[in-house]
Design a protein around this motif. Structure first.
Motif, PDB file in Angstrom:
ATOM      1  N   THR A   9       7.268 -24.494  65.199  1.00  0.00           N
ATOM      2  CA  THR A   9       8.026 -23.498  65.963  1.00  0.00           C
ATOM      3  C   THR A   9       7.610 -22.087  65.585  1.00  0.00           C
ATOM      4  OG1 THR A   9       9.904 -25.014  66.093  1.00  0.00           O
ATOM      5  CG2 THR A   9      10.343 -22.685  66.529  1.00  0.00           C
ATOM      6  N   GLU A  10       7.525 -21.816  64.271  1.00  0.00           N
ATOM      7  CA  GLU A  10       7.103 -20.490  63.806  1.00  0.00           C
ATOM      8  C   GLU A  10       5.701 -20.160  64.289  1.00  0.00           C
ATOM      9  OE1 GLU A  10       9.251 -19.869  59.523  1.00  0.00           O
ATOM     10  OE2 GLU A  10       7.679 -21.381  59.651  1.00  0.00           O
ATOM     11  N   ARG A  11       4.819 -21.135  64.232  1.00  0.00           N
ATOM     12  CA  ARG A  11       3.434 -20.932  64.663  1.00  0.00           C
ATOM     13  C   ARG A  11       3.367 -20.565  66.141  1.00  0.00           C
ATOM     14  NH1 ARG A  11      -0.869 -23.655  66.760  1.00  0.00           N
ATOM     15  NH2 ARG A  11      -2.888 -23.167  65.848  1.00  0.00           N
ATOM     16  N   LYS A  12       4.122 -21.285  66.987  1.00  0.00           N
ATOM     17  CA  LYS A  12       4.137 -20.995  68.419  1.00  0.00           C
ATOM     18  C   LYS A  12       4.704 -19.608  68.697  1.00  0.00           C
ATOM     19  CE  LYS A  12       4.459 -25.802  69.855  1.00  0.00           C
ATOM     20  NZ  LYS A  12       5.319 -26.860  70.404  1.00  0.00           N
ATOM     21  N   ASN A  16       2.590 -16.560  70.396  1.00  0.00           N
ATOM     22  CA  ASN A  16       3.092 -15.893  71.605  1.00  0.00           C
ATOM     23  C   ASN A  16       3.257 -14.398  71.367  1.00  0.00           C
ATOM     24  OD1 ASN A  16       3.160 -18.179  73.201  1.00  0.00           O
ATOM     25  ND2 ASN A  16       5.254 -18.695  72.620  1.00  0.00           N
ATOM     26  N   ALA A  17       3.702 -14.026  70.174  1.00  0.00           N
ATOM     27  CA  ALA A  17       3.850 -12.606  69.840  1.00  0.00           C
ATOM     28  C   ALA A  17       2.493 -11.916  69.823  1.00  0.00           C
ATOM     29  CB  ALA A  17       4.534 -12.453  68.488  1.00  0.00           C
ATOM     30  N   LEU A  18       1.493 -12.566  69.256  1.00  0.00           N
ATOM     31  CA  LEU A  18       0.144 -11.989  69.225  1.00  0.00           C
ATOM     32  C   LEU A  18      -0.413 -11.823  70.633  1.00  0.00           C
ATOM     33  CD1 LEU A  18      -1.276 -13.912  66.154  1.00  0.00           C
ATOM     34  CD2 LEU A  18      -0.732 -11.475  66.273  1.00  0.00           C
ATOM     35  N   THR A  35       8.343  -9.675  54.642  1.00  0.00           N
ATOM     36  CA  THR A  35       7.269  -9.573  55.639  1.00  0.00           C
ATOM     37  C   THR A  35       7.134 -10.807  56.532  1.00  0.00           C
ATOM     38  OG1 THR A  35       5.464 -10.353  54.197  1.00  0.00           O
ATOM     39  CG2 THR A  35       5.946  -7.972  54.195  1.00  0.00           C
ATOM     40  N   SER A  36       8.225 -11.569  56.685  1.00  0.00           N
ATOM     41  CA  SER A  36       8.177 -12.702  57.601  1.00  0.00           C
ATOM     42  C   SER A  36       8.283 -12.195  59.044  1.00  0.00           C
ATOM     43  CB  SER A  36       9.299 -13.694  57.299  1.00  0.00           C
ATOM     44  OG  SER A  36      10.561 -13.069  57.475  1.00  0.00           O
ATOM     45  N   PHE A  37       7.755 -12.961  59.978  1.00  0.00           N
ATOM     46  CA  PHE A  37       7.766 -12.628  61.397  1.00  0.00           C
ATOM     47  C   PHE A  37       9.194 -12.759  61.931  1.00  0.00           C
ATOM     48  CE2 PHE A  37       7.556 -14.461  65.722  1.00  0.00           C
ATOM     49  CZ  PHE A  37       7.082 -13.355  66.381  1.00  0.00           C
ATOM     50  N   VAL A  38       9.676 -11.741  62.665  1.00  0.00           N
ATOM     51  CA  VAL A  38      11.033 -11.801  63.206  1.00  0.00           C
ATOM     52  C   VAL A  38      11.102 -11.569  64.713  1.00  0.00           C
ATOM     53  CG1 VAL A  38      12.222 -11.251  61.062  1.00  0.00           C
ATOM     54  CG2 VAL A  38      11.512  -9.410  62.550  1.00  0.00           C
ATOM     55  N   GLY A  39       9.979 -11.477  65.399  1.00  0.00           N
ATOM     56  CA  GLY A  39      10.014 -11.337  66.846  1.00  0.00           C
ATOM     57  C   GLY A  39       9.143 -10.215  67.367  1.00  0.00           C
ATOM     58  N   THR A  40       9.385  -9.865  68.634  1.00  0.00           N
ATOM     59  CA  THR A  40       8.622  -8.799  69.284  1.00  0.00           C
ATOM     60  C   THR A  40       9.584  -7.906  70.063  1.00  0.00           C
ATOM     61  OG1 THR A  40       8.248 -10.108  71.273  1.00  0.00           O
ATOM     62  CG2 THR A  40       6.561 -10.234  69.556  1.00  0.00           C
ATOM     63  N   THR A  41       9.094  -6.757  70.448  1.00  0.00           N
ATOM     64  CA  THR A  41       9.902  -5.837  71.246  1.00  0.00           C
ATOM     65  C   THR A  41       8.983  -4.926  72.048  1.00  0.00           C
ATOM     66  OG1 THR A  41      11.684  -4.209  71.183  1.00  0.00           O
ATOM     67  CG2 THR A  41      10.062  -4.094  69.417  1.00  0.00           C
ATOM     68  N   ASP A  42       9.520  -4.408  73.140  1.00  0.00           N
ATOM     69  CA  ASP A  42       8.771  -3.439  73.942  1.00  0.00           C
ATOM     70  C   ASP A  42       8.896  -2.035  73.372  1.00  0.00           C
ATOM     71  OD1 ASP A  42       7.829  -5.258  75.860  1.00  0.00           O
ATOM     72  OD2 ASP A  42       9.716  -5.151  76.948  1.00  0.00           O
ATOM     73  N   GLU A  43      10.024  -1.748  72.729  1.00  0.00           N
ATOM     74  CA  GLU A  43      10.290  -0.415  72.187  1.00  0.00           C
ATOM     75  C   GLU A  43      10.529  -0.515  70.684  1.00  0.00           C
ATOM     76  OE1 GLU A  43      10.354   2.536  73.855  1.00  0.00           O
ATOM     77  OE2 GLU A  43       9.685   1.464  75.637  1.00  0.00           O
ATOM     78  N   VAL A  44       9.981   0.423  69.948  1.00  0.00           N
ATOM     79  CA  VAL A  44      10.184   0.499  68.510  1.00  0.00           C
ATOM     80  C   VAL A  44      10.866   1.824  68.209  1.00  0.00           C
ATOM     81  CG1 VAL A  44       9.052   0.474  66.258  1.00  0.00           C
ATOM     82  CG2 VAL A  44       8.100  -0.857  68.125  1.00  0.00           C
ATOM     83  N   THR A  45      11.921   1.767  67.391  1.00  0.00           N
ATOM     84  CA  THR A  45      12.658   2.997  67.074  1.00  0.00           C
ATOM     85  C   THR A  45      11.840   3.874  66.129  1.00  0.00           C
ATOM     86  OG1 THR A  45      13.765   2.086  65.145  1.00  0.00           O
ATOM     87  CG2 THR A  45      14.848   1.765  67.275  1.00  0.00           C
ATOM     88  N   ASP A  46      12.166   5.154  66.106  1.00  0.00           N
ATOM     89  CA  ASP A  46      11.496   6.086  65.199  1.00  0.00           C
ATOM     90  C   ASP A  46      11.689   5.671  63.746  1.00  0.00           C
ATOM     91  OD1 ASP A  46      10.641   7.570  67.341  1.00  0.00           O
ATOM     92  OD2 ASP A  46      12.167   9.137  67.121  1.00  0.00           O
ATOM     93  N   ASP A  47      12.876   5.184  63.400  1.00  0.00           N
ATOM     94  CA  ASP A  47      13.143   4.754  62.022  1.00  0.00           C
ATOM     95  C   ASP A  47      12.229   3.602  61.606  1.00  0.00           C
ATOM     96  OD1 ASP A  47      15.107   6.650  61.627  1.00  0.00           O
ATOM     97  OD2 ASP A  47      16.737   5.290  62.196  1.00  0.00           O
ATOM     98  N   GLU A  48      11.969   2.671  62.529  1.00  0.00           N
ATOM     99  CA  GLU A  48      11.076   1.559  62.218  1.00  0.00           C
ATOM    100  C   GLU A  48       9.648   2.046  62.001  1.00  0.00           C
ATOM    101  OE1 GLU A  48      12.843  -2.336  64.401  1.00  0.00           O
ATOM    102  OE2 GLU A  48      12.291  -0.672  65.711  1.00  0.00           O
TER     103      GLU A  48
END
Length: 61
Positions: A9-12, A16-18, A35-48
């Motif tokens: 599941t993590e691999r898939k 997909n994120a890549l 540093t584990s993978f937690v997902g994807t997003t279209d927008e990243v906040t300035d704080d991130e």
């Protein structure tokens, strides 16, 4: 830190994120603590973005 291979599941999710990063310019998110993978997003906040920049080690000669 001990190495732990990704389960199916993590691999898939990571693959997909890549693909989303390459095809749709989506950001790949990682947990700040381990540093584990937690997902994807279209927008990243300035704080991130600031946190990511601060996490890069700088070495001076």
């Amino acid at each position: 830190m001990d190495f732990r291979p990704l389960d199916d599941t993590e691999r898939k999710q990571l693959l997909n994120a890549l693909r989303g990063n390459v095809e749709n310019d989506r950001a790949i998110l990682m947990d700040r603590r381990d540093t584990s993978f937690v997902g994807t997003t279209d927008e990243v906040t300035d704080d991130e973005v600031i946190s990511a920049i601060k996490s890069v080690p700088c070495h001076y000669a």
